[in-house]
Design a protein around this motif. Structure first.
Motif, PDB file in Angstrom:
ATOM      1  N   VAL A  14      -9.105  10.152   5.409  1.00 19.82           N
ATOM      2  CA  VAL A  14      -8.325   8.922   5.249  1.00 19.82           C
ATOM      3  C   VAL A  14      -8.555   8.021   6.460  1.00 19.82           C
ATOM      4  O   VAL A  14      -8.310   8.417   7.603  1.00 19.82           O
ATOM      5  CB  VAL A  14      -6.825   9.234   5.076  1.00 19.82           C
ATOM      6  CG1 VAL A  14      -6.021   7.944   4.954  1.00 19.82           C
ATOM      7  CG2 VAL A  14      -6.595  10.134   3.869  1.00 19.82           C
TER       8      VAL A  14
ATOM      9  N   VAL B 137      -4.390   3.531   5.123  1.00 21.03           N
ATOM     10  CA  VAL B 137      -3.424   3.743   4.041  1.00 21.03           C
ATOM     11  C   VAL B 137      -2.329   2.684   4.142  1.00 21.03           C
ATOM     12  O   VAL B 137      -1.922   2.313   5.249  1.00 21.03           O
ATOM     13  CB  VAL B 137      -2.832   5.171   4.054  1.00 21.03           C
ATOM     14  CG1 VAL B 137      -2.036   5.433   5.310  1.00 21.03           C
ATOM     15  CG2 VAL B 137      -1.995   5.443   2.827  1.00 21.03           C
TER      16      VAL B 137
ATOM     17  N   GLU C  80       3.295  12.363   2.049  1.00 18.77           N
ATOM     18  CA  GLU C  80       2.825  11.079   2.567  1.00 18.77           C
ATOM     19  C   GLU C  80       1.460  11.275   3.211  1.00 18.77           C
ATOM     20  O   GLU C  80       1.268  12.142   4.046  1.00 18.77           O
ATOM     21  CB  GLU C  80       3.817  10.528   3.589  1.00 18.77           C
ATOM     22  CG  GLU C  80       3.408   9.184   4.149  1.00 18.77           C
ATOM     23  CD  GLU C  80       4.428   8.615   5.129  1.00 18.77           C
ATOM     24  OE1 GLU C  80       4.164   7.528   5.660  1.00 18.77           O
ATOM     25  OE2 GLU C  80       5.465   9.263   5.366  1.00 18.77           O
ATOM     26  N   ILE C  81       0.506  10.451   2.812  1.00 14.87           N
ATOM     27  CA  ILE C  81      -0.853  10.500   3.353  1.00 14.87           C
ATOM     28  C   ILE C  81      -0.919   9.625   4.603  1.00 14.87           C
ATOM     29  O   ILE C  81      -0.352   8.526   4.629  1.00 14.87           O
ATOM     30  CB  ILE C  81      -1.870  10.004   2.293  1.00 14.87           C
ATOM     31  CG1 ILE C  81      -1.902  10.956   1.110  1.00 14.87           C
ATOM     32  CG2 ILE C  81      -3.256   9.821   2.876  1.00 14.87           C
ATOM     33  CD1 ILE C  81      -2.419  12.339   1.426  1.00 14.87           C
TER      34      ILE C  81
ATOM     35  N   LYS D 250       0.366  14.337  -4.854  1.00 15.89           N
ATOM     36  CA  LYS D 250      -0.470  14.735  -3.714  1.00 15.89           C
ATOM     37  C   LYS D 250      -0.590  13.646  -2.653  1.00 15.89           C
ATOM     38  O   LYS D 250      -0.852  13.933  -1.486  1.00 15.89           O
ATOM     39  CB  LYS D 250      -1.858  15.146  -4.192  1.00 15.89           C
ATOM     40  CG  LYS D 250      -1.857  16.489  -4.917  1.00 15.89           C
ATOM     41  CD  LYS D 250      -3.245  16.868  -5.370  1.00 15.89           C
ATOM     42  CE  LYS D 250      -3.255  18.246  -6.030  1.00 15.89           C
ATOM     43  NZ  LYS D 250      -4.589  18.555  -6.590  1.00 15.89           N
ATOM     44  N   TYR D 251      -0.402  12.382  -3.056  1.00 17.72           N
ATOM     45  CA  TYR D 251      -0.555  11.266  -2.125  1.00 17.72           C
ATOM     46  C   TYR D 251       0.772  10.579  -1.796  1.00 17.72           C
ATOM     47  O   TYR D 251       0.801   9.620  -1.049  1.00 17.72           O
ATOM     48  CB  TYR D 251      -1.541  10.240  -2.684  1.00 17.72           C
ATOM     49  CG  TYR D 251      -2.983  10.685  -2.604  1.00 17.72           C
ATOM     50  CD1 TYR D 251      -3.871  10.063  -1.737  1.00 17.72           C
ATOM     51  CD2 TYR D 251      -3.473  11.719  -3.387  1.00 17.72           C
ATOM     52  CE1 TYR D 251      -5.199  10.459  -1.652  1.00 17.72           C
ATOM     53  CE2 TYR D 251      -4.791  12.136  -3.320  1.00 17.72           C
ATOM     54  CZ  TYR D 251      -5.652  11.499  -2.442  1.00 17.72           C
ATOM     55  OH  TYR D 251      -6.965  11.909  -2.360  1.00 17.72           O
TER      56      TYR D 251
ATOM     57  N   VAL E  86      -5.474   3.315  -0.403  1.00 18.45           N
ATOM     58  CA  VAL E  86      -5.968   4.374   0.468  1.00 18.45           C
ATOM     59  C   VAL E  86      -7.475   4.187   0.580  1.00 18.45           C
ATOM     60  O   VAL E  86      -8.157   4.045  -0.428  1.00 18.45           O
ATOM     61  CB  VAL E  86      -5.649   5.783  -0.099  1.00 18.45           C
ATOM     62  CG1 VAL E  86      -6.164   6.867   0.841  1.00 18.45           C
ATOM     63  CG2 VAL E  86      -4.151   5.948  -0.351  1.00 18.45           C
TER      64      VAL E  86
ATOM     65  N   TYR F 260       1.334   1.823   2.076  1.00 21.18           N
ATOM     66  CA  TYR F 260       2.376   1.936   1.053  1.00 21.18           C
ATOM     67  C   TYR F 260       3.101   0.595   1.098  1.00 21.18           C
ATOM     68  O   TYR F 260       3.785   0.297   2.074  1.00 21.18           O
ATOM     69  CB  TYR F 260       3.364   3.062   1.388  1.00 21.18           C
ATOM     70  CG  TYR F 260       2.800   4.458   1.303  1.00 21.18           C
ATOM     71  CD1 TYR F 260       2.897   5.189   0.130  1.00 21.18           C
ATOM     72  CD2 TYR F 260       2.183   5.053   2.408  1.00 21.18           C
ATOM     73  CE1 TYR F 260       2.390   6.488   0.050  1.00 21.18           C
ATOM     74  CE2 TYR F 260       1.680   6.345   2.337  1.00 21.18           C
ATOM     75  CZ  TYR F 260       1.786   7.048   1.159  1.00 21.18           C
ATOM     76  OH  TYR F 260       1.285   8.334   1.092  1.00 21.18           O
TER      77      TYR F 260
ATOM     78  N   PHE G 237      -2.134  12.768  -8.749  1.00 22.92           N
ATOM     79  CA  PHE G 237      -2.369  11.855  -7.633  1.00 22.92           C
ATOM     80  C   PHE G 237      -1.050  11.473  -6.973  1.00 22.92           C
ATOM     81  O   PHE G 237      -0.901  11.552  -5.756  1.00 22.92           O
ATOM     82  CB  PHE G 237      -3.109  10.585  -8.091  1.00 22.92           C
ATOM     83  CG  PHE G 237      -3.215   9.562  -7.007  1.00 22.92           C
ATOM     84  CD1 PHE G 237      -4.220   9.636  -6.070  1.00 22.92           C
ATOM     85  CD2 PHE G 237      -2.266   8.549  -6.885  1.00 22.92           C
ATOM     86  CE1 PHE G 237      -4.306   8.707  -5.027  1.00 22.92           C
ATOM     87  CE2 PHE G 237      -2.335   7.626  -5.851  1.00 22.92           C
ATOM     88  CZ  PHE G 237      -3.356   7.700  -4.919  1.00 22.92           C
TER      89      PHE G 237
ATOM     90  N   ALA H 241      -8.221  13.824   2.532  1.00 26.92           N
ATOM     91  CA  ALA H 241      -7.645  13.452   1.236  1.00 26.92           C
ATOM     92  C   ALA H 241      -7.759  14.611   0.254  1.00 26.92           C
ATOM     93  O   ALA H 241      -8.834  15.185   0.095  1.00 26.92           O
ATOM     94  CB  ALA H 241      -8.361  12.226   0.680  1.00 26.92           C
TER      95      ALA H 241
END
Length: 169
Positions: free
Chosen positions: A144, A147, A21-22, A120-121, A136, A149, A117, A28
């Motif tokens: 970052v 963000v 989770e970013i 990684k994100y 993002v 979700y 992607f 980034a």
């Protein structure tokens, strides 16, 4: 591998998001995917511009189409900002979509091959091998700054918050 269950729903069904989770403040990670002409794309290719990464499950669905068109229109008003739309659609489908909808200011990137992607994100929905919807925002050094979700795949993201975030950089 990080997994977060029920963070997002698709058609009322809870999905498991796979990957890291970013969060705001993170650096980034670089990622690679394919552009519509089958050439490779890396986050590094966007250079030191500010970036909006618009994440969609598939360009061939209504909300995803509108999200991509909206950011293509917004791009005309933004200076020194790269807008990157990422989905697992095949590069050929992305190219066709862009041609059919006049998308010329957004870089579309296919994450289909390696899911680089998505993993990684933290946007990969394990059950359906699609990316969840979200946004993002990165500064020129790929930090970052915002963000989102989106909790329901069928909902629009908060465009205004994302645009405010990129304008405030």
């Amino acid at each position: 591998m990080d997994k977060r269950t029920g963070v997002v729903t698709m058609g009322g069904n809870p999905m498991t998001l796979v990957g890291k989770e970013i969060r705001v403040g993170d650096k980034a990670p670089d990622f690679t995917g394919l552009k519509g002409d089958m050439s490779s794309f890396s986050l590094k290719d966007a250079g030191d511009k500010k970036k909006i990464i618009s994440v969609v499950p598939s360009l061939d669905t209504g909300v995803c189409e509108l999200q991509t068109i909206r950011f293509n229109e917004e791009a005309a008003e933004l200076e020194d900002v790269a807008i990157i739309t990422v989905s697992v659609d095949l590069p050929f489908a992305q190219k066709r979509f862009c041609s059919a909808n006049g998308i010329d200011k957004v870089i579309t990137v296919s994450d289909h091959r390696d899911l680089d992607f998505g993993l990684k994100y933290g946007f990969l929905m394990e059950e359906v091998r699609l990316l969840s919807r979200g946004i993002v925002v990165l500064d020129g050094e790929n930090n970052v700054k915002y963000v989102e979700y989106v909790d329901q795949v069928g909902k629009h993201p908060d465009y205004d918050k994302a645009l405010d975030a990129v304008r405030s950089i």
